[in-house]
Design a protein around this motif. Structure first.
Motif, PDB file in Angstrom:
ATOM      1  N   MET A 170       4.061   2.115  -4.039  1.00 40.77           N
ATOM      2  CA  MET A 170       4.408   1.853  -2.641  1.00 40.77           C
ATOM      3  C   MET A 170       5.201   0.568  -2.504  1.00 40.77           C
ATOM      4  SD  MET A 170       2.026   1.632   0.759  1.00 40.77           S
ATOM      5  CE  MET A 170       1.875   3.412   0.885  1.00 40.77           C
ATOM      6  N   ASP A 171       6.384   0.693  -1.903  1.00 39.07           N
ATOM      7  CA  ASP A 171       7.121  -0.476  -1.449  1.00 39.07           C
ATOM      8  C   ASP A 171       6.516  -0.889  -0.117  1.00 39.07           C
ATOM      9  OD1 ASP A 171       9.022  -2.231  -0.219  1.00 39.07           O
ATOM     10  OD2 ASP A 171      10.520  -1.495  -1.614  1.00 39.07           O
ATOM     11  N   THR A 172       6.018  -2.095  -0.060  1.00 36.10           N
ATOM     12  CA  THR A 172       5.232  -2.533   1.099  1.00 36.10           C
ATOM     13  C   THR A 172       6.080  -2.851   2.325  1.00 36.10           C
ATOM     14  OG1 THR A 172       5.377  -4.841   0.404  1.00 36.10           O
ATOM     15  CG2 THR A 172       3.516  -3.549  -0.431  1.00 36.10           C
ATOM     16  N   ALA A 173       7.390  -3.024   2.151  1.00 37.52           N
ATOM     17  CA  ALA A 173       8.270  -3.448   3.249  1.00 37.52           C
ATOM     18  C   ALA A 173       7.817  -4.782   3.848  1.00 37.52           C
ATOM     19  CB  ALA A 173       8.338  -2.383   4.343  1.00 37.52           C
ATOM     20  N   LEU A 174       7.133  -5.601   3.029  1.00 39.91           N
ATOM     21  CA  LEU A 174       6.780  -6.960   3.460  1.00 39.91           C
ATOM     22  C   LEU A 174       7.981  -7.848   3.145  1.00 39.91           C
ATOM     23  CD1 LEU A 174       4.479  -8.766   4.590  1.00 39.91           C
ATOM     24  CD2 LEU A 174       3.871  -9.261   2.211  1.00 39.91           C
ATOM     25  N   ALA A 186      -1.624 -10.487  -0.195  1.00 42.58           N
ATOM     26  CA  ALA A 186      -2.914  -9.903  -0.562  1.00 42.58           C
ATOM     27  C   ALA A 186      -3.275  -8.751   0.378  1.00 42.58           C
ATOM     28  CB  ALA A 186      -3.996 -10.976  -0.535  1.00 42.58           C
ATOM     29  N   GLN A 187      -3.054  -8.950   1.664  1.00 41.05           N
ATOM     30  CA  GLN A 187      -3.366  -7.899   2.641  1.00 41.05           C
ATOM     31  C   GLN A 187      -2.507  -6.662   2.426  1.00 41.05           C
ATOM     32  OE1 GLN A 187      -2.771  -9.952   6.362  1.00 41.05           O
ATOM     33  NE2 GLN A 187      -4.486 -11.360   6.007  1.00 41.05           N
ATOM     34  N   SER A 188      -1.229  -6.844   2.145  1.00 39.47           N
ATOM     35  CA  SER A 188      -0.343  -5.707   1.922  1.00 39.47           C
ATOM     36  C   SER A 188      -0.708  -4.957   0.640  1.00 39.47           C
ATOM     37  CB  SER A 188       1.112  -6.171   1.843  1.00 39.47           C
ATOM     38  OG  SER A 188       1.570  -6.575   3.113  1.00 39.47           O
ATOM     39  N   ALA A 189      -1.082  -5.701  -0.376  1.00 38.88           N
ATOM     40  CA  ALA A 189      -1.520  -5.051  -1.617  1.00 38.88           C
ATOM     41  C   ALA A 189      -2.759  -4.194  -1.357  1.00 38.88           C
ATOM     42  CB  ALA A 189      -1.810  -6.093  -2.688  1.00 38.88           C
ATOM     43  N   GLN A 190      -3.670  -4.719  -0.567  1.00 40.32           N
ATOM     44  CA  GLN A 190      -4.882  -3.959  -0.256  1.00 40.32           C
ATOM     45  C   GLN A 190      -4.560  -2.730   0.591  1.00 40.32           C
ATOM     46  OE1 GLN A 190      -8.061  -4.605  -1.454  1.00 40.32           O
ATOM     47  NE2 GLN A 190      -8.312  -2.518  -0.647  1.00 40.32           N
ATOM     48  N   LYS A 191      -3.605  -2.867   1.506  1.00 38.27           N
ATOM     49  CA  LYS A 191      -3.227  -1.718   2.327  1.00 38.27           C
ATOM     50  C   LYS A 191      -2.691  -0.588   1.451  1.00 38.27           C
ATOM     51  CE  LYS A 191      -1.074  -2.207   6.310  1.00 38.27           C
ATOM     52  NZ  LYS A 191       0.009  -2.392   7.354  1.00 38.27           N
ATOM     53  N   ALA A 192      -1.895  -0.928   0.447  1.00 33.90           N
ATOM     54  CA  ALA A 192      -1.381   0.093  -0.465  1.00 33.90           C
ATOM     55  C   ALA A 192      -2.522   0.800  -1.180  1.00 33.90           C
ATOM     56  CB  ALA A 192      -0.432  -0.538  -1.469  1.00 33.90           C
ATOM     57  N   VAL A 193      -3.497   0.048  -1.617  1.00 35.42           N
ATOM     58  CA  VAL A 193      -4.661   0.653  -2.276  1.00 35.42           C
ATOM     59  C   VAL A 193      -5.421   1.531  -1.296  1.00 35.42           C
ATOM     60  CG1 VAL A 193      -6.882   0.140  -3.362  1.00 35.42           C
ATOM     61  CG2 VAL A 193      -4.850  -1.203  -3.972  1.00 35.42           C
ATOM     62  N   ASP A 194      -5.516   1.108  -0.044  1.00 35.92           N
ATOM     63  CA  ASP A 194      -6.188   1.910   0.980  1.00 35.92           C
ATOM     64  C   ASP A 194      -5.457   3.225   1.241  1.00 35.92           C
ATOM     65  OD1 ASP A 194      -8.045  -0.109   1.205  1.00 35.92           O
ATOM     66  OD2 ASP A 194      -7.154  -0.996   3.000  1.00 35.92           O
ATOM     67  N   ASN A 196      -4.376   4.934  -1.106  1.00 32.40           N
ATOM     68  CA  ASN A 196      -4.637   5.630  -2.382  1.00 32.40           C
ATOM     69  C   ASN A 196      -3.583   5.363  -3.441  1.00 32.40           C
ATOM     70  OD1 ASN A 196      -6.952   6.930  -1.250  1.00 32.40           O
ATOM     71  ND2 ASN A 196      -5.597   8.460  -0.329  1.00 32.40           N
ATOM     72  N   MET A 197      -2.792   4.324  -3.267  1.00 30.99           N
ATOM     73  CA  MET A 197      -1.779   4.003  -4.259  1.00 30.99           C
ATOM     74  C   MET A 197      -2.381   3.249  -5.440  1.00 30.99           C
ATOM     75  SD  MET A 197       1.017   5.293  -3.205  1.00 30.99           S
ATOM     76  CE  MET A 197       1.371   6.202  -1.695  1.00 30.99           C
ATOM     77  N   THR A 198      -1.800   3.498  -6.606  1.00 35.75           N
ATOM     78  CA  THR A 198      -2.233   2.805  -7.821  1.00 35.75           C
ATOM     79  C   THR A 198      -1.199   1.781  -8.274  1.00 35.75           C
ATOM     80  OG1 THR A 198      -1.237   4.508  -9.228  1.00 35.75           O
ATOM     81  CG2 THR A 198      -3.544   4.816  -8.577  1.00 35.75           C
ATOM     82  N   ALA A 199      -0.121   1.624  -7.488  1.00 38.95           N
ATOM     83  CA  ALA A 199       0.926   0.660  -7.818  1.00 38.95           C
ATOM     84  C   ALA A 199       1.613   0.235  -6.531  1.00 38.95           C
ATOM     85  CB  ALA A 199       1.935   1.266  -8.791  1.00 38.95           C
ATOM     86  N   VAL A 200       2.116  -1.009  -6.518  1.00 39.13           N
ATOM     87  CA  VAL A 200       2.687  -1.576  -5.301  1.00 39.13           C
ATOM     88  C   VAL A 200       3.834  -2.502  -5.677  1.00 39.13           C
ATOM     89  CG1 VAL A 200       0.988  -3.458  -5.323  1.00 39.13           C
ATOM     90  CG2 VAL A 200       2.113  -2.857  -3.185  1.00 39.13           C
ATOM     91  N   VAL A 239      -6.241  -7.108  -5.662  1.00 32.03           N
ATOM     92  CA  VAL A 239      -6.419  -5.715  -6.107  1.00 32.03           C
ATOM     93  C   VAL A 239      -6.962  -5.602  -7.521  1.00 32.03           C
ATOM     94  CG1 VAL A 239      -4.666  -4.874  -4.529  1.00 32.03           C
ATOM     95  CG2 VAL A 239      -4.006  -5.513  -6.863  1.00 32.03           C
ATOM     96  N   GLY A 240      -7.031  -6.710  -8.252  1.00 34.85           N
ATOM     97  CA  GLY A 240      -7.593  -6.665  -9.588  1.00 34.85           C
ATOM     98  C   GLY A 240      -6.611  -6.198 -10.644  1.00 34.85           C
ATOM     99  N   PRO A 241      -7.086  -6.075 -11.883  1.00 34.73           N
ATOM    100  CA  PRO A 241      -6.191  -5.813 -13.011  1.00 34.73           C
ATOM    101  C   PRO A 241      -5.738  -4.371 -13.156  1.00 34.73           C
ATOM    102  CG  PRO A 241      -8.454  -5.966 -13.769  1.00 34.73           C
ATOM    103  CD  PRO A 241      -8.489  -6.312 -12.312  1.00 34.73           C
ATOM    104  N   ASP A 242      -6.360  -3.434 -12.462  1.00 34.96           N
ATOM    105  CA  ASP A 242      -6.078  -2.016 -12.701  1.00 34.96           C
ATOM    106  C   ASP A 242      -4.977  -1.438 -11.819  1.00 34.96           C
ATOM    107  OD1 ASP A 242      -8.050  -1.993 -14.641  1.00 34.96           O
ATOM    108  OD2 ASP A 242      -9.616  -1.415 -13.221  1.00 34.96           O
ATOM    109  N   VAL A 243      -4.511  -2.198 -10.843  1.00 32.05           N
ATOM    110  CA  VAL A 243      -3.421  -1.751  -9.983  1.00 32.05           C
ATOM    111  C   VAL A 243      -2.128  -2.371 -10.497  1.00 32.05           C
ATOM    112  CG1 VAL A 243      -2.443  -1.812  -7.654  1.00 32.05           C
ATOM    113  CG2 VAL A 243      -4.902  -1.463  -7.969  1.00 32.05           C
ATOM    114  N   ASP A 244      -1.099  -1.551 -10.675  1.00 29.61           N
ATOM    115  CA  ASP A 244       0.191  -2.063 -11.142  1.00 29.61           C
ATOM    116  C   ASP A 244       0.935  -2.747  -9.995  1.00 29.61           C
ATOM    117  OD1 ASP A 244       0.381  -1.364 -13.910  1.00 29.61           O
ATOM    118  OD2 ASP A 244       0.476   0.728 -13.290  1.00 29.61           O
ATOM    119  N   ILE A 245       1.574  -3.872 -10.321  1.00 30.72           N
ATOM    120  CA  ILE A 245       2.331  -4.636  -9.327  1.00 30.72           C
ATOM    121  C   ILE A 245       3.736  -4.888  -9.873  1.00 30.72           C
ATOM    122  CG2 ILE A 245       2.489  -6.788  -8.024  1.00 30.72           C
ATOM    123  CD1 ILE A 245      -0.521  -7.031  -8.164  1.00 30.72           C
ATOM    124  N   CYS A 246       4.754  -4.643  -9.031  1.00 32.74           N
ATOM    125  CA  CYS A 246       6.153  -4.947  -9.380  1.00 32.74           C
ATOM    126  C   CYS A 246       6.697  -5.968  -8.393  1.00 32.74           C
ATOM    127  CB  CYS A 246       7.037  -3.719  -9.313  1.00 32.74           C
ATOM    128  SG  CYS A 246       6.270  -2.147  -9.578  1.00 32.74           S
TER     129      CYS A 246
END
Length: 433
Positions: A170-174, A186-194, A196-200, A239-246
């Motif tokens: 997910m591109d957060t558009a932040l 941090a909030q946007s990363a959590q929203k992506a996880v909410d 059901n995304m596994t990467a942001v 989001v911790g270590p298991d979510v991919d971040i770009c």
């Protein structure tokens, strides 16, 4: 869905075939024959694909002209739908001219028609930019037509599929224009996880950063670098270590800055650092890669497989992200992915289009072995326009695991909803007239 989507109102194929109704009528129907007769009667019947001809091409633009939608019409009431993005403003006369050229041609000759249009523009900019982005929309509509005519999804025309669904990030558009804080990251990363995304993915370039030397200098100050690190580390810690971040830098920094930022981001453990410098100098990417463990990714502003060749040959990037609504279309996207596969490079396409463009891209992602992940936009979930402008079977786009199921419908499986799109039409541009 508009009336042009009546894909099945065509003459019977069997009535024009040597094995048509007359041949079956001449045979004495035993019990087995009746079963065959029943099977034939239940089968959808079409005109022969060889009789298919293009009759018209129409265009519509939205989002200030930055998104082009194409509909190609045929003599059998099948309509193909395609989309081009970003580099398409002002291309309507170019595309309509191609439409006149395509009249009377069989849309099943996708590669041939694409090649003819490309070759005719050798001295008109057909190597990159607006020419190819507009052509991508036309080529995609041809694939959609071919799939509908042959009653198969596009991935089947591309050689079949390796997977039934494609992973998306997910591109957060932040956007950095609002100078978001680490807490907002941090909030946007959590929203992506909410969702059901596994990467942001986040943007890092900020033209109005108070720490910038000036708006034109490409060298990042230490203050900028510290700001980037604080934002990305806040997202990682959330989001911790298991979510991919770009992280995306949009090619707006110079070589020494890119080296510093790539090294600074190593503790964040990025899936990739995107476009730290412009993409046109592959050797500069090689210099960055030699000094960091942060993976590098580029490609959204490159066109055709030719533009990617040197990146692969010198080992300048870790993964590539062509935008198939810009780079030349679905066939070219598959050629780029296949070229990358020769160098063991993952294919992770950029995608900033509508759900039509997303599904078209997903067919290519399904058709190649080295697919990694595809871009997905948060506005699909939060801006009603993106559901109004298209039509498809079903109501959910991504599944509960953060994957996009690849449509098994004939063609792409997503179509333009002309009436839904009308209120978003760009003034001064044609709209399916």
């Amino acid at each position: 869905m508009d009336s042009t989507n009546n894909k099945y109102s065509r003459r019977s194929f069997l009535s024009k075939s040597a094995l048509g109704a007359g041949a079956f009528a001449a045979a004495p129907f035993t019990g087995a024959g009746k079963g065959l007769e029943q099977a034939v009667n239940k089968t959808k019947k079409y005109s022969r694909p060889s009789d298919l001809e293009i009759t018209d091409l129409k265009v519509g633009y939205i989002r200030g002209g930055s998104h082009l939608f194409v509909k190609i019409y045929t003599n059998q009431d099948i309509v193909g739908h395609g989309e081009g993005a970003d580099a398409v403003r002002g291309t309507d006369q170019l595309v309509l001219g191609w439409g006149r050229r395509l009249q009377g041609r069989n849309p099943l000759d996708v590669h041939r028609l694409y090649y003819e249009i490309r070759r005719s523009g050798v001295f008109g900019g057909a190597q990159s930019g607006m020419y190819l982005a507009a052509l991508a929309a036309v080529e995609t509509a041809l694939w959609d037509l071919a799939g509908k005519a042959l009653e198969v999804p596009v991935y089947q025309l591309l050689g079949g599929k390796f997977r039934d669904r494609v992973r998306v990030y997910m591109d957060t558009a932040l956007y950095q224009s609002s100078q978001p804080s680490p807490e907002e990251f941090a909030q946007s990363a959590q929203k992506a996880v909410d969702y059901n995304m596994t990467a942001v993915k986040f943007d890092l370039d900020q033209a109005n950063d108070p720490a910038r030397w000036d708006r034109y200098n490409w060298t990042a100050s230490q203050g900028e670098i510290e700001r980037m690190y604080a934002q990305m580390m806040a997202a990682r810690e959330q989001v911790g270590p298991d979510v991919d971040i770009c992280a995306d830098m949009h090619g707006r920094y110079d070589l020494p800055s890119a080296k510093k930022i790539a090294r600074k981001m190593e503790p964040v453990n990025l899936m990739w650092l995107e476009d730290p410098i412009p993409a046109e100098n592959p050797e500069a990417y090689k210099y960055i890669q030699e000094e960091t463990t942060t993976p590098l990714c580029t490609g959204e502003n490159l066109y055709l497989a030719h533009d990617f060749r040197e990146l692969f040959e010198i080992g300048a990037v870790d993964m590539i992200m062509p935008d198939l609504q810009k780079a030349g279309g679905l066939g070219e996207g598959q050629r780029i992915a296949n070229l990358a596969q020769l160098y063991y490079i993952p294919f992770a396409p950029h995608m900033v289009s509508s759900y039509l463009g997303a599904m078209a891209t997903a067919h290519v992602c399904a058709s190649v072995p080295n697919f990694m992940i595809m871009e997905w936009q948060i506005y699909f979930h939060e801006d009603p326009m993106f559901k109004e402008i298209v039509s498809w079977d079903g109501d959910q786009m991504v599944d509960e695991d953060g994957y996009l199921p690849v449509s098994d419908q004939p063609g792409i499986g997503v179509e333009i909803n002309e009436e839904g799109m009308r209120k978003y039409a760009t003034e001064g541009y044609p709209f399916f007239e």
